[in-house]
Scaffold this motif. Structure first.
Motif, PDB file in Angstrom:
ATOM      1  N   VAL A 120       6.577  -0.355  -2.714  1.00  0.00           N
ATOM      2  CA  VAL A 120       5.779   0.840  -2.697  1.00  0.00           C
ATOM      3  C   VAL A 120       5.967   1.730  -1.586  1.00  0.00           C
ATOM      4  O   VAL A 120       6.504   1.327  -0.533  1.00  0.00           O
ATOM      5  CB  VAL A 120       4.148   0.419  -2.431  1.00  0.00           C
ATOM      6  N   ASP A 121       5.765   3.059  -1.644  1.00  0.00           N
ATOM      7  CA  ASP A 121       5.846   4.076  -0.507  1.00  0.00           C
ATOM      8  C   ASP A 121       4.550   4.275  -0.107  1.00  0.00           C
ATOM      9  O   ASP A 121       3.523   4.561  -0.486  1.00  0.00           O
ATOM     10  CB  ASP A 121       6.327   5.240  -1.101  1.00  0.00           C
ATOM     11  N   GLN A 122       4.416   3.787   1.336  1.00  0.00           N
ATOM     12  CA  GLN A 122       3.436   3.759   2.147  1.00  0.00           C
ATOM     13  C   GLN A 122       3.503   3.739   3.591  1.00  0.00           C
ATOM     14  O   GLN A 122       4.723   3.210   3.857  1.00  0.00           O
ATOM     15  CB  GLN A 122       2.657   2.383   1.815  1.00  0.00           C
ATOM     16  N   TRP A 123       2.606   4.513   4.382  1.00  0.00           N
ATOM     17  CA  TRP A 123       3.141   4.534   5.938  1.00  0.00           C
ATOM     18  C   TRP A 123       4.279   5.291   6.266  1.00  0.00           C
ATOM     19  O   TRP A 123       5.272   4.720   7.317  1.00  0.00           O
ATOM     20  CB  TRP A 123       2.831   3.393   6.414  1.00  0.00           C
ATOM     21  N   ASP A 124       4.921   6.078   5.485  1.00  0.00           N
ATOM     22  CA  ASP A 124       6.255   6.625   5.460  1.00  0.00           C
ATOM     23  C   ASP A 124       7.307   5.714   5.635  1.00  0.00           C
ATOM     24  O   ASP A 124       8.066   5.646   6.448  1.00  0.00           O
ATOM     25  CB  ASP A 124       6.270   7.403   6.824  1.00  0.00           C
TER      26      ASP A 124
END
Length: 116
Positions: free
Chosen positions: A22-26
């Motif tokens: 997943v894409d999260q927190w840059d």
């Protein structure tokens, strides 16, 4: 393909059963179940993963390895590209992180995710 690139990290992390990216927190986050076991930051291309307490002390004494921001109290390290650690060593540490985090999942969830 380097593990410090998004494609290399994704290819490496995807080999583990039950893993989602997943894409999260840059960052590109690798999870097993709903638990994070590794991440690659977008901006600095730091690789972060969970380690044992003893390994934490050893690795953070090396150049290019530091306590992972926001994760250090849980014994996570951040590794910069160009560190003295080889790709094989990094692969082994990521494997250990996956095993440690997946072992904390319930038996039912491990079975559902196909984790032995």
């Amino acid at each position: 393909m380097s593990i410090f690139t998004r494609d290399g990290f994704s290819a490496f992390a995807s080999k583990y059963p039950g893993t989602s990216l997943v894409d999260q927190w840059d960052s590109c986050i690798a999870k097993v179940g709903d638990k994070v076991f590794a991440l690659l930051t977008d901006k600095e291309c730091h690789l972060a993963f969970k380690v044992s307490e003893e390994t934490f002390e050893i690795l953070t004494s090396l150049d290019g390895v530091s306590q992972a921001p926001y994760f250090a109290k849980r014994k996570w390290v951040a590794v910069e590209p160009g560190t003295a650690l080889s790709e094989a060593e990094l692969s082994e540490y990521l494997d250990r992180s996956y095993r440690a985090v997946s072992a904390g999942l319930t038996r039912k969830l491990r079975t559902e995710l196909g984790i032995a």
